[in-house]
Motif scaffolding. Structure first.
Motif, mmCIF file in Angstrom:
data_model
loop_
_atom_site.group_PDB
_atom_site.id
_atom_site.type_symbol
_atom_site.label_atom_id
_atom_site.label_comp_id
_atom_site.label_asym_id
_atom_site.label_seq_id
_atom_site.Cartn_x
_atom_site.Cartn_y
_atom_site.Cartn_z
ATOM 1 N N PHE A 96 0.856 -1.192 0.000
ATOM 2 C CA PHE A 96 0.000 0.000 0.000
ATOM 3 C C PHE A 96 0.887 1.234 0.000
ATOM 4 C CE2 PHE A 96 -2.455 -3.285 2.140
ATOM 5 C CZ PHE A 96 -3.711 -3.157 1.551
ATOM 6 N N ASP A 136 -2.047 -3.258 -3.923
ATOM 7 C CA ASP A 136 -3.423 -2.797 -3.812
ATOM 8 C C ASP A 136 -3.716 -1.810 -4.944
ATOM 9 O OD1 ASP A 136 -5.762 -2.833 -1.775
ATOM 10 O OD2 ASP A 136 -5.514 -0.697 -2.208
ATOM 11 N N CYS A 138 -6.327 0.985 -5.714
ATOM 12 C CA CYS A 138 -7.453 1.794 -5.258
ATOM 13 C C CYS A 138 -7.088 3.262 -5.386
ATOM 14 C CB CYS A 138 -7.818 1.465 -3.820
ATOM 15 S SG CYS A 138 -9.537 1.920 -3.455
ATOM 16 N N CYS A 140 -8.483 5.614 -2.935
ATOM 17 C CA CYS A 140 -8.770 6.328 -1.683
ATOM 18 C C CYS A 140 -7.530 6.896 -0.998
ATOM 19 C CB CYS A 140 -9.576 5.455 -0.731
ATOM 20 S SG CYS A 140 -8.782 3.908 -0.287
ATOM 21 N N SER A 187 -9.352 -3.048 -4.736
ATOM 22 C CA SER A 187 -10.121 -3.052 -3.483
ATOM 23 C C SER A 187 -11.239 -2.020 -3.480
ATOM 24 C CB SER A 187 -9.184 -2.798 -2.299
ATOM 25 O OG SER A 187 -8.614 -1.504 -2.382
ATOM 26 N N LYS A 217 -16.045 -7.295 -0.200
ATOM 27 C CA LYS A 217 -15.481 -6.376 0.790
ATOM 28 C C LYS A 217 -16.641 -5.600 1.404
ATOM 29 C CE LYS A 217 -12.398 -2.424 1.227
ATOM 30 N NZ LYS A 217 -11.374 -1.620 0.555
ATOM 31 N N TYR A 223 -12.024 -1.093 9.612
ATOM 32 C CA TYR A 223 -10.921 -0.522 8.830
ATOM 33 C C TYR A 223 -10.347 0.742 9.483
ATOM 34 C CZ TYR A 223 -13.356 -3.304 5.221
ATOM 35 O OH TYR A 223 -13.994 -4.304 4.527
ATOM 36 N N PHE A 226 -6.509 1.309 9.740
ATOM 37 C CA PHE A 226 -5.915 1.389 8.398
ATOM 38 C C PHE A 226 -6.144 2.776 7.793
ATOM 39 C CE2 PHE A 226 -6.337 1.148 3.800
ATOM 40 C CZ PHE A 226 -5.276 0.354 3.397
ATOM 41 N N ARG A 227 -7.354 3.291 7.942
ATOM 42 C CA ARG A 227 -7.644 4.614 7.367
ATOM 43 C C ARG A 227 -6.839 5.690 8.056
ATOM 44 N NH1 ARG A 227 -14.191 4.083 6.355
ATOM 45 N NH2 ARG A 227 -14.005 2.288 4.956
ATOM 46 N N ARG A 239 -18.739 4.770 2.486
ATOM 47 C CA ARG A 239 -18.464 3.847 1.378
ATOM 48 C C ARG A 239 -19.614 2.860 1.138
ATOM 49 N NH1 ARG A 239 -13.342 5.584 1.077
ATOM 50 N NH2 ARG A 239 -11.667 4.835 2.435
ATOM 51 N N GLN A 243 -19.186 -0.556 -1.023
ATOM 52 C CA GLN A 243 -18.816 -1.742 -0.253
ATOM 53 C C GLN A 243 -20.089 -2.476 0.198
ATOM 54 O OE1 GLN A 243 -16.168 -0.212 2.791
ATOM 55 N NE2 GLN A 243 -14.498 0.027 1.321
ATOM 56 N N LYS A 270 -13.479 -9.893 2.986
ATOM 57 C CA LYS A 270 -12.863 -8.936 3.893
ATOM 58 C C LYS A 270 -13.937 -8.139 4.612
ATOM 59 C CE LYS A 270 -10.294 -4.650 3.675
ATOM 60 N NZ LYS A 270 -9.701 -3.654 2.854
ATOM 61 N N TYR A 294 -9.072 -11.321 4.449
ATOM 62 C CA TYR A 294 -8.274 -10.213 4.994
ATOM 63 C C TYR A 294 -8.606 -10.013 6.465
ATOM 64 C CZ TYR A 294 -5.526 -5.854 4.435
ATOM 65 O OH TYR A 294 -4.568 -4.871 4.511
ATOM 66 N N VAL A 296 -8.305 -7.837 9.036
ATOM 67 C CA VAL A 296 -8.035 -6.400 8.870
ATOM 68 C C VAL A 296 -7.497 -5.697 10.114
ATOM 69 C CG1 VAL A 296 -9.733 -6.209 7.009
ATOM 70 C CG2 VAL A 296 -10.416 -5.702 9.384
ATOM 71 N N SER A 297 -7.188 -4.425 9.913
ATOM 72 C CA SER A 297 -6.502 -3.632 10.937
ATOM 73 C C SER A 297 -7.237 -3.578 12.274
ATOM 74 C CB SER A 297 -6.260 -2.219 10.407
ATOM 75 O OG SER A 297 -7.483 -1.601 10.045
ATOM 76 N N TYR A 336 -1.727 -8.802 9.550
ATOM 77 C CA TYR A 336 -0.649 -8.058 10.204
ATOM 78 C C TYR A 336 0.086 -8.936 11.213
ATOM 79 C CZ TYR A 336 -3.300 -4.426 7.922
ATOM 80 O OH TYR A 336 -3.954 -3.707 6.961
HETATM 81 C C1 PBG Z 1 -8.704 0.597 0.374
HETATM 82 C C2 PBG Z 1 -8.497 -0.430 1.415
HETATM 83 C C3 PBG Z 1 -8.978 -0.479 2.752
HETATM 84 C C4 PBG Z 1 -8.370 -1.580 3.354
HETATM 85 C C5 PBG Z 1 -7.585 -2.202 2.385
HETATM 86 N N1 PBG Z 1 -7.686 -1.489 1.184
HETATM 87 C C6 PBG Z 1 -9.789 0.447 3.557
HETATM 88 C C7 PBG Z 1 -11.103 0.937 3.183
HETATM 89 O O1 PBG Z 1 -11.823 0.423 2.340
HETATM 90 O O2 PBG Z 1 -11.423 1.953 3.797
HETATM 91 C C8 PBG Z 1 -8.534 -1.975 4.792
HETATM 92 C C9 PBG Z 1 -7.449 -2.813 5.374
HETATM 93 C C10 PBG Z 1 -7.451 -2.907 6.854
HETATM 94 O O3 PBG Z 1 -8.293 -2.351 7.570
HETATM 95 O O4 PBG Z 1 -6.552 -3.598 7.353
HETATM 96 N N2 PBG Z 1 -9.860 0.590 -0.350
#
Ligand code: PBG
Length: 352
Positions: A96, A136, A138, A140, A187, A217, A223, A226-227, A239, A243, A270, A294, A296-297, A336
């Motif tokens: 990323f 990745d 995307c 964003c 993504s 997703k 998330y 991550f954001r 989103r 999503q 995810k 995934y 996620v974070s 992670y």
């Molecule tokens: C981007 C993206 C996101 C994650 C991976 N790629 C965040 C989102 O959609 O806001 C999240 C990964 C994570 O939380 O570990 N579109």
């Protein structure tokens, strides 16, 4: 799966009952338990996320992802991290990037001098084709509005445009392929994104570059960390128009089938932990399609926070979570925890 539906009465009359049958015999020692374990974790099933940022001088710790850093794209430290992962048996990486400047278009995302493109070139030059490098795809992280596609005023309010956005995903994918990515991982949850990327890659001659699609997703609160890391929270709106709705399980199968038809090589669910039923549903519906999940974070941070209170054993819960994701049907796990889990598996310090 059919056999398990045989009526219990039939089994019992055939002698399948206590005291002849004692389920605990298969739990006697660690060795016996491992012999009959239905799920096995292997470091090669983990995909480690990597973060790079333009203009960084030294690695920057991430408060939302304790133990993780953002790296300068062309840094020793990044190469050392990848080497260490390879040594532990973790062979796949998902990159990323954060640009130095965000814009409406997010053009840094497809620049050959973009942070991810430079990082991939650098790691490739240092380590060759040993690591599987995924990137990745995307917008964003690159746009000033923080949406995964392009917003447009309409009589119905601001909508995220689909077809313009997937055109950009095609350009991003080609530039990542050019830099040396093995897989691109869209993504953004735009319709037709996999088909658009497949055509763009093929037209540019990158027929060997694969697509791991974030097929199912969900619009998730997990998330958050991550954001924070990517500074990619949407500046307005949310989103939920692209999503998936967390209330839907079978819709995930539809998304996965659409992506498979468009040419996805690997599909993804995810987040993972609150969506184990979805992972299981997808695996049972399309068992021949490689499935990633995934972790996620927010899931990672929850466990870190719990362990900090000293009330759960970190390694035990970590391996239990990863095992659950694999047991549900994931073939690969983006996590992670990849290095910590690989270390625990190597040292044999497993809770099982
Ligand atoms: C981007 C993206 C996101 C994650 C991976 N790629 C965040 C989102 O959609 O806001 C999240 C990964 C994570 O939380 O570990 N579109």
């Amino acid at each position: 799966q059919r056999g398990s539906e045989a009526p219990l009465r039939e089994l019992t009359s055939a002698g399948f009952s206590f005291p002849r049958v004692r389920a605990r015999r298969l739990r006697l020692h660690p060795g016996v338990r491992s012999l009959v374990a239905e799920t096995r974790l292997d470091p090669s099933m983990f995909i480690l996320p990597l973060f790079v940022e333009d203009g960084l001088k030294t690695p920057k710790p991430l408060r939302g992802l304790p133990g993780h850093f953002k790296y300068p794209p062309e840094s020793r430290e990044l190469v050392e991290l990848v080497s260490r992962a390879l040594y532990l048996g973790v062979r796949s990486f998902l990159v990323f990037g954060t640009p130095s400047m965000k814009s409406f278009e997010g053009a840094e995302a497809w620049s050959p001098r973009g942070p991810v493109q430079r990082a991939i070139k650098f790691v490739r030059a240092e380590l060759g084709w040993r690591p599987v490098i995924m990137a990745d795809v995307c917008l964003c992280g690159y746009t000033d509005h923080g949406h995964c596609g392009y917003p447009r005023e309409t009589p119905r309010g601001v909508l995220i445009e689909n077809d313009k956005s997937i055109e950009a995903y095609g350009k991003i994918s080609v530039s990542l392929a050019e830099a040396g990515a093995d897989f691109v991982a869209p993504s953004g949850m735009m319709d037709g994104q996999v088909a658009a990327i497949r055509s763009a890659l093929d037209n540019a001659g990158y027929t060997e570059v694969g697509i791991m699609s974030y097929s199912a997703k969900y619009a998730s609160g997990f998330y958050g960390p991550f954001r924070d890391v990517m500074d990619s929270a949407p500046r307005f709106g949310d989103r939920r128009s692209y999503q998936m709705d967390p209330r839907n399980r079978f819709e995930a199968v539809k998304e996965v089938l659409l992506d498979a038809a468009e040419g996805a090589d690997i599909v993804m669910v995810k987040p993972a932990l609150s969506y184990l039923d979805v992972i299981s549903e997808v695996k049972r519906s399309v068992p021949w399609l490689p499935l990633a999940a995934y972790n996620v974070s927010g899931e990672y941070l929850m466990l870190k926070a719990a362990a900090e209170k000293g009330l759960v054993d970190y390694e035990t819960v970590m391996l239990e979570i990863l095992t659950s994701i694999a047991r549900a049907g994931a073939d690969a796990v983006i996590t992670y925890h990849a290095l910590e889990a690989a270390e625990a598996l190597k040292s044999g310090k497993t809770p099982f």
